[in-house]
Design a protein around this motif. Structure first.
Motif, PDB file in Angstrom:
ATOM      1  N   SER A   1       0.734  -1.402   0.015  1.00 31.50           N
ATOM      2  CA  SER A   1       0.111  -0.010   0.032  1.00 31.50           C
ATOM      3  C   SER A   1       0.714   1.230   0.013  1.00 31.50           C
ATOM      4  N   GLY A   2       2.035   1.375   0.659  1.00 34.92           N
ATOM      5  CA  GLY A   2       2.950   2.286   0.941  1.00 34.92           C
ATOM      6  C   GLY A   2       3.532   2.674  -0.618  1.00 34.92           C
ATOM      7  N   PHE A   3       4.019   1.482  -1.280  1.00 34.01           N
ATOM      8  CA  PHE A   3       4.353   1.643  -2.794  1.00 34.01           C
ATOM      9  C   PHE A   3       3.391   2.179  -3.679  1.00 34.01           C
ATOM     10  N   ALA A   4       2.156   1.841  -3.563  1.00 33.48           N
ATOM     11  CA  ALA A   4       0.884   2.271  -4.292  1.00 33.48           C
ATOM     12  C   ALA A   4       0.421   3.760  -3.965  1.00 33.48           C
ATOM     13  N   GLN A   5       0.772   4.190  -2.740  1.00 31.41           N
ATOM     14  CA  GLN A   5       0.215   5.382  -2.330  1.00 31.41           C
ATOM     15  C   GLN A   5       1.182   6.468  -2.779  1.00 31.41           C
ATOM     16  N   ARG A   6       2.426   6.060  -3.186  1.00 31.62           N
ATOM     17  CA  ARG A   6       3.517   7.071  -3.276  1.00 31.62           C
ATOM     18  C   ARG A   6       3.999   6.752  -4.690  1.00 31.62           C
ATOM     19  N   LYS A   7       3.307   6.030  -5.528  1.00 28.19           N
ATOM     20  CA  LYS A   7       3.604   5.797  -7.175  1.00 28.19           C
ATOM     21  C   LYS A   7       3.915   7.038  -7.622  1.00 28.19           C
ATOM     22  N   ASP A   8       3.104   8.128  -7.381  1.00 28.81           N
ATOM     23  CA  ASP A   8       3.543   9.391  -8.225  1.00 28.81           C
ATOM     24  C   ASP A   8       4.611   9.857  -8.018  1.00 28.81           C
ATOM     25  N   GLU A   9       5.212   9.823  -6.660  1.00 28.93           N
ATOM     26  CA  GLU A   9       6.571  10.134  -6.605  1.00 28.93           C
ATOM     27  C   GLU A   9       7.728   9.326  -7.121  1.00 28.93           C
ATOM     28  N   PHE A  10       7.532   8.274  -7.445  1.00 26.50           N
ATOM     29  CA  PHE A  10       8.337   7.207  -8.187  1.00 26.50           C
ATOM     30  C   PHE A  10       8.211   7.758  -9.645  1.00 26.50           C
ATOM     31  N   ASP A  11       6.944   8.056 -10.121  1.00 25.11           N
ATOM     32  CA  ASP A  11       6.565   8.441 -11.568  1.00 25.11           C
ATOM     33  C   ASP A  11       7.750   9.859 -11.764  1.00 25.11           C
ATOM     34  N   ALA A  12       7.424  10.618 -10.661  1.00 21.19           N
ATOM     35  CA  ALA A  12       8.169  11.925 -10.878  1.00 21.19           C
ATOM     36  C   ALA A  12       9.741  11.781 -11.076  1.00 21.19           C
ATOM     37  N   MET A  13      10.135  10.599 -10.639  1.00 20.40           N
ATOM     38  CA  MET A  13      11.516  10.221 -10.526  1.00 20.40           C
ATOM     39  C   MET A  13      11.979   9.359 -11.825  1.00 20.40           C
ATOM     40  N   ASN A  14      11.063   9.415 -12.682  1.00 26.94           N
ATOM     41  CA  ASN A  14      11.323   8.249 -14.018  1.00 26.94           C
ATOM     42  C   ASN A  14      11.522   7.008 -13.503  1.00 26.94           C
ATOM     43  N   THR A  15      10.813   6.565 -12.530  1.00 24.67           N
ATOM     44  CA  THR A  15      11.137   5.064 -12.018  1.00 24.67           C
ATOM     45  C   THR A  15       9.807   4.336 -12.204  1.00 24.67           C
ATOM     46  N   GLU A  16       9.683   3.091 -12.610  1.00 17.00           N
ATOM     47  CA  GLU A  16       8.837   2.136 -12.642  1.00 17.00           C
ATOM     48  C   GLU A  16       9.241   1.240 -11.370  1.00 17.00           C
ATOM     49  N   LEU A  17       7.890   0.818 -10.896  1.00 15.56           N
ATOM     50  CA  LEU A  17       7.706  -0.065  -9.760  1.00 15.56           C
ATOM     51  C   LEU A  17       7.558  -1.369 -10.278  1.00 15.56           C
ATOM     52  N   LEU A  18       8.158  -2.481  -9.643  1.00 22.16           N
ATOM     53  CA  LEU A  18       7.948  -4.005 -10.175  1.00 22.16           C
ATOM     54  C   LEU A  18       7.899  -4.836  -8.860  1.00 22.16           C
ATOM     55  N   GLY A  19       6.778  -5.482  -8.371  1.00 19.81           N
ATOM     56  CA  GLY A  19       6.962  -6.210  -7.215  1.00 19.81           C
ATOM     57  C   GLY A  19       6.852  -7.636  -7.433  1.00 19.81           C
ATOM     58  N   LEU A  20       6.982  -8.514  -6.544  1.00 21.79           N
ATOM     59  CA  LEU A  20       7.419  -9.807  -6.800  1.00 21.79           C
ATOM     60  C   LEU A  20       6.996 -10.565  -5.495  1.00 21.79           C
ATOM     61  N   SER A  21       6.329 -11.672  -5.498  1.00 21.17           N
ATOM     62  CA  SER A  21       6.252 -12.725  -4.495  1.00 21.17           C
ATOM     63  C   SER A  21       6.098 -14.110  -4.901  1.00 21.17           C
ATOM     64  N   ILE A  22       6.485 -15.192  -4.142  1.00 20.99           N
ATOM     65  CA  ILE A  22       6.333 -16.495  -4.670  1.00 20.99           C
ATOM     66  C   ILE A  22       4.983 -16.855  -4.565  1.00 20.99           C
ATOM     67  N   ASP A  23       3.965 -16.311  -5.248  1.00 25.34           N
ATOM     68  CA  ASP A  23       2.446 -16.555  -5.047  1.00 25.34           C
ATOM     69  C   ASP A  23       2.210 -16.552  -6.479  1.00 25.34           C
ATOM     70  N   SER A  24       0.957 -17.302  -6.667  1.00 22.37           N
ATOM     71  CA  SER A  24       0.119 -17.397  -8.021  1.00 22.37           C
ATOM     72  C   SER A  24      -0.391 -16.051  -8.552  1.00 22.37           C
ATOM     73  N   ILE A  25      -0.648 -16.168  -9.923  1.00 22.64           N
ATOM     74  CA  ILE A  25      -1.267 -14.794 -10.501  1.00 22.64           C
ATOM     75  C   ILE A  25      -2.546 -14.572  -9.743  1.00 22.64           C
ATOM     76  N   HIS A  26      -3.185 -15.703  -9.614  1.00 18.63           N
ATOM     77  CA  HIS A  26      -4.694 -15.759  -9.028  1.00 18.63           C
ATOM     78  C   HIS A  26      -4.495 -15.217  -7.671  1.00 18.63           C
ATOM     79  N   ALA A  27      -3.619 -15.566  -6.847  1.00 16.86           N
ATOM     80  CA  ALA A  27      -3.627 -14.952  -5.242  1.00 16.86           C
ATOM     81  C   ALA A  27      -3.105 -13.328  -5.618  1.00 16.86           C
ATOM     82  N   HIS A  28      -2.208 -13.184  -6.570  1.00 20.79           N
ATOM     83  CA  HIS A  28      -2.204 -11.751  -6.416  1.00 20.79           C
ATOM     84  C   HIS A  28      -3.250 -10.765  -6.982  1.00 20.79           C
ATOM     85  N   LEU A  29      -4.051 -11.316  -8.033  1.00 20.77           N
ATOM     86  CA  LEU A  29      -5.295 -10.663  -8.317  1.00 20.77           C
ATOM     87  C   LEU A  29      -6.451 -10.515  -7.224  1.00 20.77           C
ATOM     88  N   GLY A  30      -6.346 -11.570  -6.490  1.00 22.00           N
ATOM     89  CA  GLY A  30      -7.255 -11.538  -5.401  1.00 22.00           C
ATOM     90  C   GLY A  30      -6.839 -10.733  -4.441  1.00 22.00           C
TER      91      GLY A  30
END
Ligand code: BEZ
Length: 221
Positions: free
Chosen positions: A62-91
């Motif tokens: 949530s912290g990354f998501a709420q401050r995404k505009d600050e990463f955007d302003a620094m020309n930076t893409e966010l990329l998360g990862l965990s050892i979970d399925s795509i269905h778990a991520h979507l849920g």
């Protein structure tokens, strides 16, 4: 006979600062990616979390998501990862959005086969054999790894520090300077120490610098 450190090194290739970020292909919440073609001409902050639907991870994502505009302003893409399925991520993304209104609007890798986690040393078996630790890789537009953070499962990261470190790296590159302890935007930066006697003499003469001594001088940028 191998010791446990050597065994860990075998599963984790542990990229280091200065290495080119290892390439990989992965399935994410925003579709498939090939890392070498991801965020071209931009910085990437790639971070792992131990598991979806867990409390500390929910606060961090949530912290990354709420401050995404600050990463955007620094020309930076966010990329998360965990050892979970795509269905778990979507849920989980959907669940957090419903509960709090916070939307994880960046790709999250579903690393079920642990391929990327192992490639980046995110799987640290003495902490957990099945969940990635809380890693953050700062990767510049040339795909060079510039800073790495690792946190254990039970301590969440600090979003102010992640943003501060990113800004410090970018400011250091732009102005060819170094950043002192606790540096924040607007504060003075460290000028590289002189490498020749001429540079040393020029340094001594230069009254625009804040000098502790010839080898420690700061300036405004
Ligand atoms: C958490 O995010 O709360 C968490 C995840 C894995 C292990 C421990 C805590």
């Amino acid at each position: 006979m191998e010791n446990s450190y050597q065994e860990i090194e075998k599963v984790n290739q542990m990229p280091r600062i200065g290495d080119i970020a290892p390439d990989f292909e992965a399935v994410t919440t925003k579709g498939k990616i090939k890392f070498s073609e991801f965020a071209t001409d931009k910085w990437t902050v790639m971070f792992s979390h131990p598991a979806d639907f867990t409390p500390v991870c929910t606060t961090e994502m949530s912290g990354f998501a709420q401050r995404k505009d600050e990463f955007d302003a620094m020309n930076t893409e966010l990329l998360g990862l965990s050892i979970d399925s795509i269905h778990a991520h979507l849920g989980w993304v959907q669940n957090v959005r419903q509960n709090t209104g916070v939307y994880f609007d960046f790709p999250i890798i579903a690393d079920l086969d642990m391929k990327v986690s192992k490639l980046y040393g995110m799987l640290q078996p003495n902490e957990s054999e099945t969940a990635a630790v809380r890693a953050v890789f700062f990767i510049d537009p040339s795909k060079k790894i510039r800073l790495i953070m690792y946190y254990p499962l039970n301590v969440g990261r600090n979003m102010d520090e992640i943003l501060r470190a990113l800004e410090a790296l970018q400011t250091s590159d732009k102005h060819k300077v170094a950043m002192p302890l606790d540096w924040k935007r607007g504060e003075k930066v460290i000028v590289s120490p002189p490498k020749t006697l001429d540079e040393l003499n020029a340094r001594i003469e230069d009254e625009s610098l804040e000098k502790v001594d010839w080898y420690l001088a700061k300036k405004e940028i």
